[in-house]
Design an enzyme around this catalytic site. Structure first.
Site, PDB file in Angstrom:
ATOM      1  N   LYS A   1       8.762 -36.334  26.045  1.00 27.98           N
ATOM      2  CA  LYS A   1       7.608 -35.424  25.968  1.00 27.98           C
ATOM      3  C   LYS A   1       6.816 -35.440  27.273  1.00 27.98           C
ATOM      4  O   LYS A   1       6.422 -34.399  27.779  1.00 27.98           O
ATOM      5  CB  LYS A   1       6.676 -35.803  24.797  1.00 27.98           C
ATOM      6  CG  LYS A   1       7.354 -35.763  23.432  1.00 27.98           C
ATOM      7  CD  LYS A   1       6.355 -35.941  22.286  1.00 27.98           C
ATOM      8  CE  LYS A   1       5.686 -37.300  22.229  1.00 27.98           C
ATOM      9  NZ  LYS A   1       6.604 -38.414  21.947  1.00 27.98           N
TER      10      LYS A   1
ATOM     11  N   ARG B   1      -0.055 -36.046  15.202  1.00 27.63           N
ATOM     12  CA  ARG B   1       0.913 -37.030  14.715  1.00 27.63           C
ATOM     13  C   ARG B   1       0.797 -37.234  13.210  1.00 27.63           C
ATOM     14  O   ARG B   1       1.549 -38.042  12.652  1.00 27.63           O
ATOM     15  CB  ARG B   1       0.673 -38.364  15.403  1.00 27.63           C
ATOM     16  CG  ARG B   1       1.604 -38.644  16.589  1.00 27.63           C
ATOM     17  CD  ARG B   1       1.119 -39.919  17.212  1.00 27.63           C
ATOM     18  NE  ARG B   1       2.056 -40.679  17.954  1.00 27.63           N
ATOM     19  CZ  ARG B   1       2.108 -40.726  19.284  1.00 27.63           C
ATOM     20  NH1 ARG B   1       1.354 -39.944  20.010  1.00 27.63           N
ATOM     21  NH2 ARG B   1       2.925 -41.556  19.882  1.00 27.63           N
TER      22      ARG B   1
ATOM     23  N   ARG C   1      12.257 -47.775  30.375  1.00 28.02           N
ATOM     24  CA  ARG C   1      10.884 -47.428  30.776  1.00 28.02           C
ATOM     25  C   ARG C   1      10.018 -48.674  30.897  1.00 28.02           C
ATOM     26  O   ARG C   1       9.154 -48.767  31.751  1.00 28.02           O
ATOM     27  CB  ARG C   1      10.280 -46.457  29.752  1.00 28.02           C
ATOM     28  CG  ARG C   1       8.871 -46.018  30.110  1.00 28.02           C
ATOM     29  CD  ARG C   1       8.390 -44.901  29.229  1.00 28.02           C
ATOM     30  NE  ARG C   1       7.833 -45.364  27.982  1.00 28.02           N
ATOM     31  CZ  ARG C   1       7.395 -44.548  27.010  1.00 28.02           C
ATOM     32  NH1 ARG C   1       7.493 -43.247  27.144  1.00 28.02           N
ATOM     33  NH2 ARG C   1       6.882 -45.039  25.909  1.00 28.02           N
TER      34      ARG C   1
ATOM     35  N   ARG D   1       3.730 -51.145  29.687  1.00 31.52           N
ATOM     36  CA  ARG D   1       3.070 -50.883  28.411  1.00 31.52           C
ATOM     37  C   ARG D   1       3.467 -51.943  27.384  1.00 31.52           C
ATOM     38  O   ARG D   1       4.638 -52.133  27.094  1.00 31.52           O
ATOM     39  CB  ARG D   1       3.469 -49.489  27.888  1.00 31.52           C
ATOM     40  CG  ARG D   1       2.749 -48.373  28.588  1.00 31.52           C
ATOM     41  CD  ARG D   1       3.231 -47.009  28.129  1.00 31.52           C
ATOM     42  NE  ARG D   1       3.181 -46.795  26.691  1.00 31.52           N
ATOM     43  CZ  ARG D   1       3.326 -45.601  26.130  1.00 31.52           C
ATOM     44  NH1 ARG D   1       3.504 -44.536  26.875  1.00 31.52           N
ATOM     45  NH2 ARG D   1       3.292 -45.479  24.814  1.00 31.52           N
TER      46      ARG D   1
ATOM     47  N   ARG E   1       6.497 -48.360  16.264  1.00 31.64           N
ATOM     48  CA  ARG E   1       6.168 -46.983  16.650  1.00 31.64           C
ATOM     49  C   ARG E   1       7.167 -45.992  16.042  1.00 31.64           C
ATOM     50  O   ARG E   1       6.792 -44.919  15.591  1.00 31.64           O
ATOM     51  CB  ARG E   1       6.144 -46.859  18.175  1.00 31.64           C
ATOM     52  CG  ARG E   1       4.899 -47.512  18.767  1.00 31.64           C
ATOM     53  CD  ARG E   1       5.046 -47.770  20.245  1.00 31.64           C
ATOM     54  NE  ARG E   1       5.119 -46.558  21.022  1.00 31.64           N
ATOM     55  CZ  ARG E   1       5.709 -46.484  22.220  1.00 31.64           C
ATOM     56  NH1 ARG E   1       6.276 -47.529  22.751  1.00 31.64           N
ATOM     57  NH2 ARG E   1       5.709 -45.352  22.865  1.00 31.64           N
TER      58      ARG E   1
HETATM   59  P1  AMP Z   1       2.017 -42.233  23.215  1.00 32.54           P
HETATM   60  O1  AMP Z   1       1.707 -42.442  24.649  1.00 32.54           O
HETATM   61  O2  AMP Z   1       1.934 -40.795  22.805  1.00 32.54           O
HETATM   62  O3  AMP Z   1       3.325 -42.858  22.795  1.00 32.54           O
HETATM   63  O4  AMP Z   1       0.877 -42.966  22.375  1.00 32.54           O
HETATM   64  C1  AMP Z   1       0.663 -44.359  22.475  1.00 32.54           C
HETATM   65  C2  AMP Z   1      -0.112 -44.844  21.272  1.00 32.54           C
HETATM   66  O5  AMP Z   1      -1.392 -44.208  21.227  1.00 32.54           O
HETATM   67  C3  AMP Z   1       0.515 -44.542  19.919  1.00 32.54           C
HETATM   68  O6  AMP Z   1       1.498 -45.518  19.541  1.00 32.54           O
HETATM   69  C4  AMP Z   1      -0.718 -44.619  19.015  1.00 32.54           C
HETATM   70  O7  AMP Z   1      -1.118 -45.970  18.799  1.00 32.54           O
HETATM   71  C5  AMP Z   1      -1.778 -43.962  19.880  1.00 32.54           C
HETATM   72  N1  AMP Z   1      -1.803 -42.505  19.671  1.00 32.54           N
HETATM   73  C6  AMP Z   1      -1.494 -41.547  20.590  1.00 32.54           C
HETATM   74  N2  AMP Z   1      -1.619 -40.325  20.062  1.00 32.54           N
HETATM   75  C7  AMP Z   1      -1.998 -40.504  18.776  1.00 32.54           C
HETATM   76  C8  AMP Z   1      -2.254 -39.621  17.698  1.00 32.54           C
HETATM   77  N3  AMP Z   1      -2.137 -38.285  17.835  1.00 32.54           N
HETATM   78  N4  AMP Z   1      -2.631 -40.169  16.505  1.00 32.54           N
HETATM   79  C9  AMP Z   1      -2.756 -41.496  16.356  1.00 32.54           C
HETATM   80  N5  AMP Z   1      -2.509 -42.389  17.319  1.00 32.54           N
HETATM   81  C10 AMP Z   1      -2.125 -41.905  18.525  1.00 32.54           C
END
Ligand code: AMP
Length: 189
Positions: free
Chosen positions: A14, A89, A128, A134, A145
């Site tokens: 993404k 999400r 990654r 991270r 996740r």
């Molecule tokens: P990402 O970088 O999109 O993988 O997001 C990293 C983390 O941020 C996720 O594992 C969640 O803990 C939190 N997060 C990001 N976007 C959302 C969302 N739309 N709803 C809830 N938690 C989120």
């Protein structure tokens, strides 16, 4: 306006596709994950509240997430459109986004689903991790996740499918080819 949701599990590409899309279509990229990581880095109140959830791969509560998303959209009144990456999400977030956009006489144009199998996701995130730093790219957190994705986030798809707005793209292969397919889908919405 072109308002695109880029949908897919962690590691689906993404972020990579978003960077290319914003350049081509001059859209504003909103990644809730990036916004949360900035809050954590800057040690804001929100950052303190969400750090352990994020480090452990658990979704942040809807109310917090919806607030930061809406705030970010409001910061960009001149935008030609948005790429929503990692949001919505949950179905609650999807409903909130629809209501919010409707209040601005806008809507989601379409949802591009990047389809990648679980084995490929795991190997991509292992790669990654070498550079991302991270905590949630650790294997045990990644499992959480992916679990969050399949228990909560996947239900967002039928929400948009019922509106006839989802196009599914094979997310495995050459980045440029995937990008061309993403663009073709967007242009057909
Ligand atoms: P990402 O970088 O999109 O993988 O997001 C990293 C983390 O941020 C996720 O594992 C969640 O803990 C939190 N997060 C990001 N976007 C959302 C969302 N739309 N709803 C809830 N938690 C989120």
């Amino acid at each position: 306006m072109l308002n695109i949701v880029l949908f897919g599990p962690p590691g689906a590409g993404k972020g990579t596709q978003s960077s290319k899309l914003i350049e081509k279509y001059q859209l504003v990229h909103i990644s809730t994950g990036d916004l949360f990581r900035a809050h954590i880095k800057n040690e804001t109140e929100i950052g303190k509240k969400v750090k352990s959830l994020i480090d452990n791969g658990i979704l942040v509560p809807d109310s917090v997430t919806i607030d930061i998303l809406e705030e970010e959209v409001k910061k960009n009144p001149q935008a030609k459109g948005f790429i929503f990456d990692g949001f919505p999400r949950t179905v609650t977030q999807a409903e909130a986004l629809d209501a919010f956009l409707e209040s601005k006489n806008q809507e989601i144009t379409g949802v591009v689903q990047l389809d990648v199998n679980e084995d490929e996701l795991k190997s991509r995130i292992a790669e990654r991790k070498k550079i991302s730093g991270r905590a949630d790219d650790d294997e045990d957190k990644l499992i959480k996740r992916i679990e969050e994705y399949f228990s909560k986030t996947i239900h967002v798809l039928p929400y948009y499918q019922n509106q006839g707005k989802v196009k599914k793209i094979n997310g495995i292969g050459n980045i440029e080819e995937i990008f061309n397919n993403v663009c073709a889908s967007i242009e057909a919405f």
